[in-house]
Design an enzyme around this catalytic site. Structure first.
Site, short mmCIF file in Angstrom:
data_model
loop_
_atom_site.label_atom_id
_atom_site.label_comp_id
_atom_site.label_asym_id
_atom_site.label_seq_id
_atom_site.Cartn_x
_atom_site.Cartn_y
_atom_site.Cartn_z
CB ALA A 110 58.80 26.00 39.65
CG ASN A 166 65.50 30.96 37.48
OD1 ASN A 166 66.66 31.30 37.32
ND2 ASN A 166 64.60 31.76 38.02
CG HIS A 194 56.39 24.97 35.00
ND1 HIS A 194 56.84 26.02 34.22
CD2 HIS A 194 56.48 25.41 36.28
CE1 HIS A 194 57.19 27.03 34.99
NE2 HIS A 194 56.98 26.69 36.25
N1 NAD Z 1 64.81 27.39 40.12
C1 NAD Z 1 63.54 27.71 40.23
O1 NAD Z 1 62.64 26.92 39.94
C2 NAD Z 1 63.17 29.06 40.73
C3 NAD Z 1 61.84 29.31 41.07
C4 NAD Z 1 61.51 30.54 41.59
C5 NAD Z 1 62.46 31.53 41.73
N2 NAD Z 1 63.74 31.28 41.35
C6 NAD Z 1 64.75 32.34 41.46
O2 NAD Z 1 65.20 32.44 42.79
C7 NAD Z 1 65.60 33.80 43.06
C8 NAD Z 1 64.95 34.29 44.35
O3 NAD Z 1 63.55 34.25 44.22
P1 NAD Z 1 62.62 35.02 45.30
O4 NAD Z 1 61.22 34.76 44.89
O5 NAD Z 1 63.06 34.73 46.68
O6 NAD Z 1 62.98 36.54 44.91
P2 NAD Z 1 62.68 37.87 45.77
O7 NAD Z 1 62.62 38.97 44.78
O8 NAD Z 1 61.52 37.67 46.67
O9 NAD Z 1 63.99 38.05 46.67
C9 NAD Z 1 65.26 38.26 46.10
C10 NAD Z 1 66.13 38.99 47.14
O10 NAD Z 1 67.48 38.99 46.65
C11 NAD Z 1 68.06 40.29 46.86
N3 NAD Z 1 69.08 40.46 45.82
C12 NAD Z 1 68.90 40.59 44.48
N4 NAD Z 1 70.08 40.68 43.85
C13 NAD Z 1 71.05 40.61 44.80
C14 NAD Z 1 72.47 40.63 44.79
N5 NAD Z 1 73.14 40.77 43.62
N6 NAD Z 1 73.13 40.51 45.95
C15 NAD Z 1 72.46 40.37 47.12
N7 NAD Z 1 71.11 40.36 47.21
C16 NAD Z 1 70.41 40.46 46.06
C17 NAD Z 1 66.88 41.26 46.73
O11 NAD Z 1 67.14 42.46 47.41
C18 NAD Z 1 65.74 40.44 47.37
O12 NAD Z 1 65.63 40.69 48.75
C19 NAD Z 1 65.19 34.63 41.82
O13 NAD Z 1 66.30 34.85 40.98
C20 NAD Z 1 64.20 33.72 41.12
O14 NAD Z 1 64.18 33.94 39.72
C21 NAD Z 1 64.11 30.06 40.88
#
Ligand code: NAD
Length: 243
Positions: A110, A166, A194
């Protein structure tokens, strides 16, 4: 290259619009439909079905699966960079990747300005700060007006707000220092903002990113869901520009 994905939420659905996903695994397997032809029953099934595994699940999933993926010599792209907040776990994972010939990709997610930080680090960085402002529902807090809800280091931030910070851990990894973090909840704000400040031998830089949240997950910025697609493009490309 066969792409596998862990976690079939908003980021995975965005990636699937641009890239063919070979295999998918989610603790809720019904979420995998429409993402990949092959729905895996467990993590080992996913690892053996993929050349590159994208983690788009949770910081917990990184701690649970990353070592197994990297030990198998597979490439891994990590979205939940907060799962790497513990420096001991992170060093062990990075060392294992080196030993096994694996590669770990941490997309810019992000935020922006990581190219400046990487270059600045060569000569020396003196300060890196990030101030993030989101709607209170993105932090899971309830406030009336703009309120500072946190001041501290990236490591502390990810412990308090594991789903929303993150980028602070990513900044720490790229800059090589535990960056200073301020978090604001603002009911008037709909975007995820941000503001990053960097000072070093090179001079100084300020970067502001005003992100549109993903339609189905206000915690996740739309740009963050696009960033892994750009990394996959770079992996495939003979010209690596703008890194
Ligand atoms: N690096 C970045 O800038 C950034 C930005 C946004 C989100 N993220 C991270 O990316 C990840 C995904 O984001 P999203 O918006 O797609 O989330 P989301 O909640 O829409 O989807 C996450 C999916 O992962 C599944 N899940 C959770 N834990 C699991 C596990 N241990 N094993 C298997 N499946 C599992 C859930 O059932 C869900 O379907 C999150 O951890 C979020 O914090 C990072």
């Amino acid at each position: 290259m066969r792409i596998g994905i862990i976690g079939c939420g908003s980021i995975a659905h965005e990636i699937a619009k641009y890239r063919k996903i070979h295999a998918a695994y989610d603790v809720h397997c019904d979420k995998c439909s429409g993402i990949a032809a092959r729905v895996c029953r467990d993590i080992d099934d996913l690892i053996s079905s993929s050349d590159l595994v994208i983690e788009a699940a949770s910081p917990q999933a990184v701690r649970e699966y990353a070592m197994r993926i990297v030990s198998s010599g597979k490439y891994m792209l990590i979205m939940s960079v907060g799962g790497l907040a513990d420096p001991n776990f992170r060093d062990e994972l990075f060392q294992t990747a080196k030993k096994k010939g694996a590669k770990i990709y941490l997309p810019s997610g992000a935020i922006g300005g990581l190219d400046i930080i990487r270059s600045a680090r060569v000569a020396g960085i003196e300060e890196v700060r990030i101030r993030s402002t989101k709607n209170p529902r993105a932090f899971g807090v309830d406030v009336r007006g703009r309120t500072k809800i946190f001041t501290g280091t990236a490591r502390e931030a990810i412990e308090r707000f594991p789903r929303s910070t993150n980028v602070t851990v990513l900044l720490s990894i790229v800059s090589g220092r535990d960056v200073l973090v301020e978090l604001y909840a603002d009911p008037e704000v709909d975007s995820n903002v941000h503001e990053i400040y960097i000072r070093g031998k090179f001079g100084e830089a300020s970067i502001t990113v005003r992100n549109v949240p993903s339609e189905d997950n206000p915690r996740t910025s739309y740009l963050a869901a696009l960033s892994p697609v750009s990394v996959l493009d770079l992996i495939d490309s003979e010209v690596v520009a703008g890194v």
